[in-house]
Design a protein around this motif. Structure first.
Motif, short mmCIF file in Angstrom:
data_model
loop_
_atom_site.label_atom_id
_atom_site.label_comp_id
_atom_site.label_asym_id
_atom_site.label_seq_id
_atom_site.Cartn_x
_atom_site.Cartn_y
_atom_site.Cartn_z
N LEU A 52 0.84 -1.21 0.00
CA LEU A 52 0.00 0.00 0.00
C LEU A 52 0.87 1.25 0.00
O LEU A 52 0.58 2.23 -0.69
CB LEU A 52 -0.94 -0.01 1.21
N HIS A 53 1.95 1.23 0.76
CA HIS A 53 2.89 2.34 0.75
C HIS A 53 3.54 2.48 -0.63
O HIS A 53 3.66 3.60 -1.16
CB HIS A 53 3.97 2.13 1.81
N GLN A 54 3.92 1.37 -1.21
CA GLN A 54 4.55 1.38 -2.53
C GLN A 54 3.62 1.98 -3.58
O GLN A 54 4.08 2.64 -4.53
CB GLN A 54 4.91 -0.07 -2.91
N ARG A 55 2.32 1.81 -3.40
CA ARG A 55 1.33 2.33 -4.35
C ARG A 55 0.83 3.73 -3.97
O ARG A 55 -0.07 4.27 -4.60
CB ARG A 55 0.14 1.37 -4.43
N GLY A 56 1.41 4.29 -2.90
CA GLY A 56 1.05 5.65 -2.51
C GLY A 56 -0.23 5.77 -1.72
O GLY A 56 -0.78 6.87 -1.58
N GLN A 57 -0.71 4.67 -1.13
CA GLN A 57 -1.97 4.68 -0.40
C GLN A 57 -1.81 4.73 1.12
O GLN A 57 -2.79 4.90 1.83
CB GLN A 57 -2.79 3.45 -0.77
N LEU A 58 -0.58 4.57 1.61
CA LEU A 58 -0.35 4.52 3.05
C LEU A 58 1.01 5.13 3.36
O LEU A 58 2.01 4.79 2.72
CB LEU A 58 -0.40 3.06 3.53
N ILE A 116 11.14 -10.77 -3.78
CA ILE A 116 12.44 -10.35 -4.31
C ILE A 116 12.53 -10.59 -5.81
O ILE A 116 13.47 -10.13 -6.45
CB ILE A 116 13.59 -11.06 -3.58
N GLY A 117 11.60 -11.32 -6.41
CA GLY A 117 11.34 -11.71 -7.77
C GLY A 117 12.36 -11.26 -8.82
O GLY A 117 13.46 -10.88 -8.49
N PRO A 118 11.93 -11.32 -10.08
CA PRO A 118 10.59 -11.73 -10.53
C PRO A 118 10.43 -13.24 -10.63
O PRO A 118 11.41 -13.97 -10.54
CB PRO A 118 10.49 -11.09 -11.92
N LEU A 119 9.17 -13.66 -10.84
CA LEU A 119 8.86 -15.07 -11.05
C LEU A 119 8.53 -15.28 -12.53
O LEU A 119 7.52 -14.78 -13.01
CB LEU A 119 7.66 -15.49 -10.21
N PRO A 120 9.36 -16.00 -13.25
CA PRO A 120 9.09 -16.19 -14.68
C PRO A 120 7.75 -16.83 -14.97
O PRO A 120 7.14 -16.58 -16.01
CB PRO A 120 10.24 -17.12 -15.12
N SER A 121 7.25 -17.67 -14.04
CA SER A 121 6.00 -18.40 -14.29
C SER A 121 4.78 -17.72 -13.70
O SER A 121 3.68 -18.29 -13.69
CB SER A 121 6.12 -19.82 -13.72
N ALA A 122 4.93 -16.49 -13.18
CA ALA A 122 3.81 -15.83 -12.54
C ALA A 122 2.77 -15.39 -13.56
O ALA A 122 3.08 -15.11 -14.72
CB ALA A 122 4.29 -14.61 -11.76
N ARG A 123 1.52 -15.34 -13.10
CA ARG A 123 0.47 -14.74 -13.91
C ARG A 123 0.69 -13.24 -13.94
O ARG A 123 1.62 -12.71 -13.36
CB ARG A 123 -0.90 -15.08 -13.32
N THR A 146 11.15 -0.72 -1.51
CA THR A 146 10.29 -1.40 -0.54
C THR A 146 11.02 -2.58 0.09
O THR A 146 10.91 -2.81 1.30
CB THR A 146 9.00 -1.88 -1.23
N LEU A 147 11.77 -3.31 -0.72
CA LEU A 147 12.55 -4.42 -0.20
C LEU A 147 13.56 -3.93 0.84
O LEU A 147 13.73 -4.56 1.90
CB LEU A 147 13.27 -5.13 -1.35
#
Length: 417
Positions: free
Chosen positions: A99-105, A303-310, A323-324
């Protein structure tokens, strides 16, 4: 023990350690999964899903699986999920950070900005980062909640909002074992208009394809392993005296007036964690249900990315670099007012140290009381998860989990040599 699953070349020590846990440490049913550089390199499981034969729960109800499991022991399978207790805290901590990363918190904002009632009883200066780093001063409730009150979604937030801190917020830290549920859950609800379980489902679990729930759906109950107690093996007769703190967590817990006992007794009596109502509740301190695969994949995605993620933001990676860094930057360290020993916390995550040994200095994650453990190590590029239904006494540094972590360390050292 018939250990099932696969390991990539070089990770044989993890299989050996996992198998040894059943013979050396009384393991009942468990799984361990390791992701490296976004790809799964260890996927092991073994033992029984219903180690106690599926007897009736403390509430007198037979858990889902009913007559099939009663009187018999179902094998642990690749898709068996498990209540992971405080490992849940690490999953839940991702929500305010995202939420902080998206500017909401605003992590440096006051909790009362989002939740006005929270400023009562001397908490008007509590910051969001204090909540995540266990510095709020509200690890206990003067009037504990019943199990029904703990999961009703109303009583918990009201209780922590009215509670007077036991130390001046921000000046010390102490593990908020149970109250973390209502502190974090209500903050997320006030900011997003969604419950934290729904937010995790919609923004994390579904996009990443994770079998992970905070609020278990009824149709998934049959997959969940049943918690059973496991006593540690007796010490050898030749074992000499061991150095230990002047007062251990166990000793503090036996004192009914200690913060340790009061923090873990914020719900009284102890809830039945095999009860379907408990599994369906959204308790971000302790009530998450997940497979080892889901937890390891979750931490790999941080810590990604995940190659197989949707399709997810940032190509399968959850945390942006900034954020990390915040997640694993030390916010609290030293004597823990609740756990007695010295602990280290970042923003919502336990950090590597004597009380919670992880892979290395840069690791961050969370153990669960009784055994389970999940974490990430960005330098080693791994996401690790171990889940068990054989619950032992203790909060951190379970010997079964630690044997697996040592085996991962050995495997990585050999591969990099």
């Amino acid at each position: 023990m018939d250990v099932q699953g696969t390991v990539a070349d070089g990770f044989g020590p993890v299989r050996d350690a996992f198998a040894a846990n059943f013979t050396r440490h009384g393991e009942r049913g468990a799984a361990v999964v390791l992701y490296r550089e976004g790809e799964k390199v260890v996927d092991l499981w073994g033992g029984t899903k219903t180690p106690d034969g599926g007897e009736e729960s403390d509430s007198g109800e037979v858990p889902d699986g009913g007559e099939e499991s009663k009187g018999g022991r179902e094998p642990w399978t690749q898709d068996t999920a498990q209540v992971v207790r405080s490992v849940t805290k690490g999953v839940a901590a991702a929500v305010p950070l995202l939420l902080h990363q998206r500017g909401q918190l605003d992590l440096d904002g006051r909790v009362s900005t989002y939740w006005p009632e929270f400023k009562a009883a001397g908490k008007e200066r509590v910051l969001v980062r204090h909540l995540l780093a266990h510095r709020t001063g509200v690890p206990v409730l003067d009037t504990p909640l019943t199990p029904d009150q703990a999961i009703d979604g109303i009583s918990g937030p009201l209780a922590v909002a009215a509670q007077r801190p036991v130390w001046e917020p921000g000046t010390a830290h102490g593990y908020h074992a149970q109250t973390y549920s209502w502190l974090l859950g209500e903050l997320v609800r006030r900011v997003t208009g969604r419950t934290i379980g729904r937010w995790i489902a919609e923004e994390i679990a579904r996009p990443l394809g994770l079998d992970l729930w905070l609020g278990l759906p009824e149709e998934q109950r049959g997959r969940v392993g049943r918690i059973a107690a496991v006593e540690p093996p007796a010490a050898p007769a030749s074992a000499g005296p061991r150095l230990r703190p002047k007062r251990s967590v166990a000793e503090a817990y036996r004192d009914p007036e200690s913060l340790t006992r009061r923090a873990f007794a914020a719900i009284t009596p102890v809830p039945d964690e095999n009860d379907p109502a408990y599994l369906a509740a959204e308790l971000p301190a302790s009530g998450g249900v997940a497979t080892a695969e889901a937890l390891a994949r979750f931490y790999a995605a941080l810590i990604g990315p995940l190659p197989s993620a949707r399709t997810v933001r940032s190509g399968g990676r959850l945390f942006a670099p900034a954020t990390l860094t915040m997640a694993r930057t030390e916010e609290s360290a030293g004597p823990d007012q609740v756990l007695v020993v010295g602990t280290r916390f970042g923003l919502g995550y336990m950090l590597h140290g004597p009380a919670c040994p992880l892979l290395g200095p840069g690791s961050f994650g969370h153990p669960g009381r009784g055994g389970s453990l999940a974490f990430a190590d960005p330098e080693a590029r791994i996401g690790f998860a171990y889940v068990t239904n054989g619950m032992r006494r203790g909060v951190t540094a379970d010997p079964r989990a630690q044997a697996l972590v040592r085996a991962v360390r050995t495997s990585l050292a050999t591969l990099e040599a």
